[in-house]
Design an enzyme around this catalytic site. Structure first.
Site, short mmCIF file in Angstrom:
data_model
loop_
_atom_site.label_atom_id
_atom_site.label_comp_id
_atom_site.label_asym_id
_atom_site.label_seq_id
_atom_site.Cartn_x
_atom_site.Cartn_y
_atom_site.Cartn_z
N GLU A 146 64.64 9.36 74.68
CA GLU A 146 65.40 8.84 75.83
C GLU A 146 64.99 7.43 76.22
OE1 GLU A 146 64.78 11.97 78.75
OE2 GLU A 146 66.44 13.13 77.91
N ASP B 131 66.49 21.77 77.23
CA ASP B 131 65.90 20.99 78.32
C ASP B 131 65.87 21.76 79.63
OD1 ASP B 131 64.84 18.99 79.79
OD2 ASP B 131 66.53 17.63 79.63
N GLU C 66 64.80 20.78 88.50
CA GLU C 66 65.89 19.88 88.13
C GLU C 66 67.21 20.61 87.89
OE1 GLU C 66 64.99 17.57 84.68
OE2 GLU C 66 66.95 16.59 84.66
N TRP D 132 74.89 13.43 74.99
CA TRP D 132 73.56 14.05 75.09
C TRP D 132 73.36 15.31 74.24
CZ3 TRP D 132 70.10 11.15 77.69
CH2 TRP D 132 70.61 10.17 78.54
O1 GCW Z 1 65.13 16.89 81.75
C1 GCW Z 1 65.08 15.58 81.33
C2 GCW Z 1 65.16 14.80 82.58
C3 GCW Z 1 64.54 13.43 82.51
C4 GCW Z 1 63.13 13.58 81.93
C5 GCW Z 1 63.23 14.22 80.56
C6 GCW Z 1 61.87 14.46 79.92
C7 GCW Z 1 61.16 12.32 82.43
O2 GCW Z 1 66.50 14.72 82.98
O3 GCW Z 1 64.53 12.91 83.80
O4 GCW Z 1 62.45 12.35 81.89
O5 GCW Z 1 63.85 15.47 80.67
O6 GCW Z 1 61.42 15.60 79.94
O7 GCW Z 1 61.29 13.55 79.40
#
Ligand code: GCW
Length: 648
Positions: A267, A346, A374, A513
């Site tokens: 990312e 994720d 999140e 994504w």
């Molecule tokens: O879940 C995603 C998040 C990002 C995060 C990333 C990660 C810190 O949306 O905000 O970045 O994972 O785990 O690196």
């Protein structure tokens, strides 16, 4: 920064206010009287026995508390033997003693008296870590509890609040914490430069007093961004030399530093791929730099292509971490720990267990969970993650005949912290259960979510039976409720892009994504046999997940593409399950709010009002989820609800 904070579960109350006798603490000289363990015992006993005469020494006393260190115990291990007249706590080191003292205090507080007990205990997982996603400017990535209490306007803060935090963590059994975001931006890039050393040293000293190793997230390209070199190529001698010098400098200024946490090639964070190197090259170069000082590198396995084409059905994000790291098993130095998210995507509300846990046989692995909610309601919704965490730890990877549970295969667990500068630390008081419970579960995983919640409720809210029963019920049903009204059957990614709060079923469907459900008028879900994902699991898991007849309902749409009329093991069709679960999940949220109102007057006013406000939002949002997701699938499939409810 908000300086006011609650003591949470460390608010010691009188246990025996009428006891006016003498209570003695006894310890041989090998125990540090100024150390955290003895200090904690004094703090607790002074509050629990407010009328007692507290002394040190061997003279006669009605209550005697002995602390000792015993070589026959492992470093973090402890032994307690106690009765109505006091206790003897022995630790394998100051750290073990501290854990023993906390455990003893927990037991007597829960029992409400000086109870008889005998216990010997060592933590199941050696590394029990929290990862803070705090930015140097004081904001927190995916933070739902206010601002950072570690950083303010580029400065690192070490004050009383920091010390209380370290105490809270130690009491839950946490022994490591990374304080800055893995996306290393802004001033945080320079955390590893001289200007920060004095404060880092202070912070690390406070942490280490409570048995916590301080970790720093570093920018892989720091040789360029900080050092002014032209490359950060891990195989370049100048890069390696730069990191060696950096480590030497850092560890001499901050001797108790644990090491670095690294998000690379992920990312937008730079990594070894930029130089045509692999992740073992990257991790080992750093590992060698910190090795002379006993440092460790926690290297994240969250590596995938975040610029995917949604039309491309062959690239599967779920496979990415495995494909990157499985070929590197055995290539990592011994002071590298690979940190693998619990699932392959994720932190969705439901994902299968990451196949890397079974695969990595010659690599130290830590499981990564996300306490910051999140994707699970952002601490506005109640979502207790402990049952999910436990399920992951006890999941049988089937990778070898014995000792193949995740728990047996990992050397640690880390969790993205859900804390901030809100009064109750976690925005919502109930989210505190995730913080406390994560640590406790890594220490003593044989405890169930219910055992731990029971303990946490009593320590945090006292002994009111109705409070205990209600909170236990709400917390234990909360994850299922959230899953029901958001993304059932393993679908995931029905949320709004960027914020990840609230429903938007097409929000991630045509994006870059790698997060798709591919629902059309006839079918929904991804056939992960076709993408090759199911084959990443050993038998019999691969067969179990490949076959729509054996795949567990809760993961069906993650693994399989099925028509809406497909019949689940529950006997319902997929579409009816989607409708029912959304109605049921919402009803559960209504029930939570109703039960909460019955606690008025039984909980502290502030706690009660905060919970009420958040439950109001949970209800509004759950209704929105219910109606939008149901309308979406109703319009797409054209299939009515068997029960004739309004689907819009
Ligand atoms: O879940 C995603 C998040 C990002 C995060 C990333 C990660 C810190 O949306 O905000 O970045 O994972 O785990 O690196």
């Amino acid at each position: 920064m908000n300086k006011e904070y609650s003591k949470l579960w460390l608010d010691y109350r009188p246990l025996d206010p009428r006891f006016t006798g003498r209570a003695a603490i006894r310890c041989p000289s090998r125990v540090d009287r100024q150390g955290a363990a003895v200090k904690e015992l004094i703090t607790a006993l002074s509050a629990m026995l407010p009328a007692a005469e507290l002394t040190f020494g061997a003279d006669s006393a009605a209550l005697i508390f002995e602390c000792d260190i015993g070589d026959f115990l492992a470093e973090e291990e402890y032994m307690i033997s106690a009765d109505e007249r006091g206790a003897s706590v022995i630790g394998g080191s100051e750290k073990g003693l501290l854990y023993g003292v906390f455990d003893y205090l927990r037991m007597i507080r829960a029992a409400g008296s000086f109870v008889k007990m005998n216990k010997r205990c060592a933590p199941a997982l050696p590394l029990r870590m929290l990862d803070h996603w705090d930015n140097a400017d004081g904001t927190i990535e995916r933070g739902y509890s206010g601002d950072s209490f570690f950083f303010e306007n580029g400065r690192l803060i070490v004050d009383e609040r920091t010390e209380h935090y370290a105490r809270l963590l130690a009491s839950a059994g946490i022994n490591a914490a990374a304080v800055n975001n893995v996306n290393v931006r802004g001033d945080a890039v320079r955390l590893i430069t001289e200007e920060y050393y004095p404060e880092l040293a202070k912070l690390s000293a406070v942490f280490s007093r409570w048995g916590i190793a301080l970790y720093i997230s570093v920018d892989f390209s720091a040789p360029i961004s900080v050092g002014g070199l032209r490359t950060a190529d891990p195989l370049d001698v100048n890069t390696a030399y730069w990191w060696q010098q950096k480590a030497r400098e850092l560890f001499s200024a901050v001797p108790t530093l644990g090491g670095f946490l690294v998000k690379a090639d992920s990312e937008g964070q730079q990594g070894p791929y930029a130089y045509g190197r692999d992740h073992a090259d990257g991790a080992n170069m750093l590992a060698r730099a910190v090795k002379p000082y006993g440092g460790r590198i926690i290297w994240r396995a969250f590596v995938y292509n975040c610029a995917q084409d949604w039309r491309d059905e062959r690239t599967d994000r779920a496979c990415a971490g495995f494909k990157t790291f499985a070929p590197l098993d055995g290539h990592f130095d011994t002071n590298v720990i690979l940190q693998v998210k619990n699932g392959p995507m994720d932190f969705q509300v439901r994902e299968p267990v990451h196949p890397l846990f079974g695969e990595m046989k010659h690599t130290s692995v830590a499981a990564e969970f996300q306490l910051a909610q999140e994707y699970t309601g952002q601490q506005l919704h109640i979502c207790c993650l402990l049952p999910m965490i436990r399920e992951t730890l006890f999941f049988d990877t089937c990778s070898q005949p014995e000792h193949s549970r995740v728990l047996d295969r990992i050397s640690g667990a880390a969790a993205v912290s859900n804390t901030g500068d809100s009064f109750c630390w976690t925005g919502s008081e109930l989210a505190g259960a995730n913080l406390y419970g994560f640590g406790r579960m890594c220490f003593e995983p044989q405890l169930t979510a219910e055992d731990i919640l029971d303990e946490w409720i009593t320590l945090s809210f006292g002994n009111d039976e109705q409070v205990r029963e209600t909170l236990l019920y709400i917390l234990l049903s909360s994850h299922k409720a959230y899953e029901d009204y958001t993304a059932p059957l393993g679908m995931g990614w029905l949320c709004k892009p960027n914020t990840h709060y609230g429903p938007d079923p097409l929000g991630y469907e045509f994006d870059r994504w790698g997060t798709y459900h591919r629902a059309d008028r006839d079918a929904v879900g991804i056939d992960r046999c076709k993408t090759g994902y199911t084959s990443l699991y050993p038998s019999p898991l691969r067969e179990l997940y490949s076959d729509i007849d054996t795949c567990p309902d809760e993961l069906l749409l993650f693994f399989c593409r099925v028509p809406y009329t497909h019949i689940l093991h529950s006997g319902k069709t997929v579409i009816q399950h989607i409708y029912d679960s959304h109605f049921d999940g919402y009803e559960q949220a209504v029930e939570f709010a109703r039960l909460w109102e019955e606690l008025e007057g039984r909980l502290d006013r502030r706690v009660y009002e905060n919970g009420r406000k958040r439950l109001k939002e949970q209800l509004r949002s759950a209704r929105e989820w219910r109606d939008i997701i149901n309308a979406f699938f109703h319009r797409l499939s054209g299939i009515e609800d068997e029960k004739g409810r309004e689907l819009y």
